[in-house]
Design a protein around this motif. Structure first.
Motif, mmCIF file in Angstrom:
data_model
loop_
_atom_site.group_PDB
_atom_site.id
_atom_site.type_symbol
_atom_site.label_atom_id
_atom_site.label_comp_id
_atom_site.label_asym_id
_atom_site.label_seq_id
_atom_site.Cartn_x
_atom_site.Cartn_y
_atom_site.Cartn_z
ATOM 1 N N GLN A 94 -10.669 -9.239 13.477
ATOM 2 C CA GLN A 94 -10.988 -9.061 14.710
ATOM 3 C C GLN A 94 -12.351 -9.446 15.266
ATOM 4 O OE1 GLN A 94 -8.975 -7.549 17.061
ATOM 5 N NE2 GLN A 94 -7.188 -7.723 15.483
ATOM 6 N N ALA B 200 -8.916 -7.074 8.047
ATOM 7 C CA ALA B 200 -8.535 -6.842 9.544
ATOM 8 C C ALA B 200 -9.668 -6.686 10.569
ATOM 9 C CB ALA B 200 -7.608 -5.691 9.963
ATOM 10 N N ILE B 201 -10.778 -5.888 10.067
ATOM 11 C CA ILE B 201 -12.124 -5.941 10.946
ATOM 12 C C ILE B 201 -12.650 -7.151 10.918
ATOM 13 C CG2 ILE B 201 -14.391 -4.720 10.909
ATOM 14 C CD1 ILE B 201 -12.991 -2.253 9.711
ATOM 15 N N ARG C 224 -13.737 -12.237 14.063
ATOM 16 C CA ARG C 224 -13.833 -13.506 14.063
ATOM 17 C C ARG C 224 -13.162 -13.851 15.543
ATOM 18 N NH1 ARG C 224 -12.427 -14.957 8.019
ATOM 19 N NH2 ARG C 224 -14.514 -14.917 7.513
ATOM 20 N N LYS C 225 -12.088 -12.885 15.930
ATOM 21 C CA LYS C 225 -11.450 -13.483 17.167
ATOM 22 C C LYS C 225 -12.233 -13.534 18.345
ATOM 23 C CE LYS C 225 -6.750 -12.082 16.142
ATOM 24 N NZ LYS C 225 -5.471 -11.075 16.526
ATOM 25 N N VAL C 226 -13.093 -12.198 18.263
ATOM 26 C CA VAL C 226 -14.202 -11.999 19.414
ATOM 27 C C VAL C 226 -15.124 -13.059 19.478
ATOM 28 C CG1 VAL C 226 -15.821 -10.647 20.452
ATOM 29 C CG2 VAL C 226 -13.834 -9.460 19.553
#
Length: 60
Positions: free
Chosen positions: A45, A41-42, A47-49
C-alpha cells in the motif's frame, strides 16, 4: 515482627504498575504479530501511494 510480615504480604503498591506493564507487553506483542502477518500488504500500500505521488506522467 508478625505484624510487619502481615503488612508486607498485604502491601499492593507495586501491583498497579505490574498490571500496566503486563498490558503494555501484551499490546506490543499483538502489534508485532500484526506487522508480521500484514507487513507485506502494508508495504504494498505504501508503494502504491508513493507511486501515485511520483507518477512520471503527472505535470510538474
Amino acid at each position: 515482627m508478625t505484624q510487619w510480615i502481615k503488612n508486607f504480604m498485604n502491601e499492593e503498591e507495586g501491583q498497579g504498575m505490574a498490571e500496566y506493564a503486563l498490558v503494555l507487553g501484551i499490546i506490543a506483542i499483538g502489534v508485532v504479530g500484526l506487522l508480521v502477518l500484514f507487513g507485506d500488504a502494508i508495504v504494498a500500500q505504501f508503494r502504491k501511494v508513493t507511486a501515485a505521488f511520483t507518477d512520471e506522467t503527472a505535470p510538474e
